[in-house]
Design an enzyme around this catalytic site. Structure first.
Site, PDB file in Angstrom:
ATOM      1  N   PHE A  22       0.820  -1.215   0.000  1.00 14.34           N
ATOM      2  CA  PHE A  22       0.000   0.000   0.000  1.00 14.34           C
ATOM      3  C   PHE A  22       0.858   1.272   0.000  1.00 14.34           C
ATOM      4  CE2 PHE A  22      -2.040   2.801   3.427  1.00 14.34           C
ATOM      5  CZ  PHE A  22      -2.559   3.697   2.505  1.00 14.34           C
ATOM      6  N   ILE A  23       1.600   1.500   1.077  1.00 22.22           N
ATOM      7  CA  ILE A  23       2.423   2.706   1.153  1.00 22.22           C
ATOM      8  C   ILE A  23       3.556   2.642   0.135  1.00 22.22           C
ATOM      9  CG2 ILE A  23       3.976   4.052   2.624  1.00 22.22           C
ATOM     10  CD1 ILE A  23       2.244   3.269   5.018  1.00 22.22           C
ATOM     11  N   GLY A  47       2.290  -7.730  -0.301  1.00 23.13           N
ATOM     12  CA  GLY A  47       2.198  -6.859  -1.468  1.00 23.13           C
ATOM     13  C   GLY A  47       1.506  -7.565  -2.618  1.00 23.13           C
ATOM     14  N   TYR A 155       4.161  -6.412  17.601  1.00 19.67           N
ATOM     15  CA  TYR A 155       4.348  -5.470  16.499  1.00 19.67           C
ATOM     16  C   TYR A 155       4.984  -4.173  16.997  1.00 19.67           C
ATOM     17  CZ  TYR A 155       3.272  -2.080  12.850  1.00 19.67           C
ATOM     18  OH  TYR A 155       3.375  -1.086  11.898  1.00 19.67           O
ATOM     19  N   ASN A 216     -14.991  -2.614  16.478  1.00 18.87           N
ATOM     20  CA  ASN A 216     -14.426  -3.178  17.712  1.00 18.87           C
ATOM     21  C   ASN A 216     -14.541  -2.153  18.827  1.00 18.87           C
ATOM     22  OD1 ASN A 216     -12.295  -4.473  15.395  1.00 18.87           O
ATOM     23  ND2 ASN A 216     -13.237  -5.868  16.845  1.00 18.87           N
ATOM     24  N   ARG A 223      -8.404   8.280  16.528  1.00 20.07           N
ATOM     25  CA  ARG A 223      -7.170   8.037  15.797  1.00 20.07           C
ATOM     26  C   ARG A 223      -6.800   9.278  14.984  1.00 20.07           C
ATOM     27  NH1 ARG A 223      -7.228   4.464  18.825  1.00 20.07           N
ATOM     28  NH2 ARG A 223      -7.055   2.210  18.481  1.00 20.07           N
ATOM     29  N   ASP A 286      -4.755  -2.971  21.349  1.00 18.97           N
ATOM     30  CA  ASP A 286      -5.087  -1.656  20.810  1.00 18.97           C
ATOM     31  C   ASP A 286      -5.038  -0.586  21.897  1.00 18.97           C
ATOM     32  OD1 ASP A 286      -5.386  -2.268  18.190  1.00 18.97           O
ATOM     33  OD2 ASP A 286      -7.561  -2.054  18.126  1.00 18.97           O
TER      34      ASP A 286
END
Length: 324
Positions: A22-23, A47, A155, A216, A223, A286
């Protein structure tokens, strides 16, 4: 404003790892539009071949199918390269909780391989993807570099380690490294499919199919959603940043704060849909709220994002309407 007026030497070569993602594909597109050469290194695990096919006929574009976990591949890819934009990584906080060993291999060892290859090949600048997840449970808003809390996922840990290696390679070897702490990037070519898809493309696809998305938590989490063109600008400006700004990490965002439930209703209104969402449990790992102070990136990189959330969302919706 933006990056269209940035100037590099006419024979400049960029290497974009994760360039089929994506980026990464947005970076490749921007570099080619500026008239420079770009190598794309991607193993196509996340990808997409279609993001390679977009540019493969351009003589300034070279695709290398390979993996950053292989040092020899990284060394070969870095030959003759001026700037590395290292986007190759596995994303998703929930998936990292399920697969911590794999995240360590790709996101830490792979990034270290790339830094070492860049160092040995005399690369001028090494710009790499970090993440707002490194702030962990630190409660203060907006998020400011240097005020990080306890990490909440594998992560996030991989990105923190990448930043520490970035500091070391700057101090020990003189490699100019710049960590891009991305805040919830969205925009064209972001994958709406799969269990770990990002929220904006996932919701857009479901709403366009008249399906009710699941939010969720209670939807009141916030954000700093950041349109991908702002991220492209930050990466390219980091390539022109002074040596003194190296070895550091920077918040890359717009500096806004959007609540998920409000975004959902904005999407419904724009698409002309009247669909009530479902609500599910909070996702493990999160954080509740995220909002960036981008003063440091503005000051040291000259970062000046053009696209606010509403403008970016409109552009994203237009793209998905044409491409889904």
């Amino acid at each position: 404003m933006g990056y269209s007026n940035l100037k590099f030497d006419k024979d400049t070569v960029f290497l974009v790892t994760g360039g089929a993602g994506f980026i990464g594909s947005n970076l490749c597109e921007a570099i080619l539009k500026l008239g420079y050469k770009v190598k794309c290194l991607d193993n196509l695990s996340t990808g997409k071949q279609e993001n390679v096919d977009l540019f493969i006929s351009n003589p300034n574009y070279t695709f290398i199918k390979g993996d950053i976990t292989n040092l020899d591949t990284c060394m070969e890819a870095c030959k003759g390269v001026d700037y590395v934009l290292n986007q190759a990584a596995w994303g998703s906080v929930p998936r990292s909780i399920e697969m911590p060993l794999y995240y360590e291999e790709v996101n830490i060892r792979g990034t270290l391989n790339m830094m070492e290859a860049a160092r040995q090949n005399g690369v001028k600048k090494f710009v790499y993807a970090s993440s707002s997840s490194v702030y962990g449970d630190h409660p203060v808003l907006p998020k400011v570099e240097g005020q990080e809390g306890n990490l909440l996922s594998p992560y996030a840990l991989t990105k923190r380690v990448d930043e520490e290696y970035g500091k070391l390679y700057y101090k020990l070897y003189g490699l100019d490294t710049y960590g891009m702490r991305y805040f919830n990037v969205f925009g064209k070519r972001q994958d709406p499919n799969g269990a770990y898809a990002a929220v904006i493309p996932k919701f857009l696809k479901q709403l366009m199919a008249d399906e009710a998305p699941t939010i969720n938590g209670d939807g009141k989490q916030s954000r700093d959603f950041t349109y991908v063109e702002n991220v492209v600008e930050a990466n390219l400006k980091a390539c022109l940043a002074p040596h003194e700004a190296g070895g550091q990490a920077f918040n890359i965002a717009y500096g806004g704060r959007e609540y998920l439930i409000d975004i959902y209703h904005d999407m419904c209104n724009t698409l002309g849909k009247d669909i009530e969402p479902n609500f599910g449990p909070d996702r493990a790992g999160d954080i509740k709220h995220s909002n960036a102070d981008i003063t440091k990136a503005k000051t040291l990189l000259g970062y000046d994002p053009d696209y606010d959330f509403k403008t970016g969302l409109q552009l994203a919706i237009e793209w998905y309407k044409e491409n889904l």
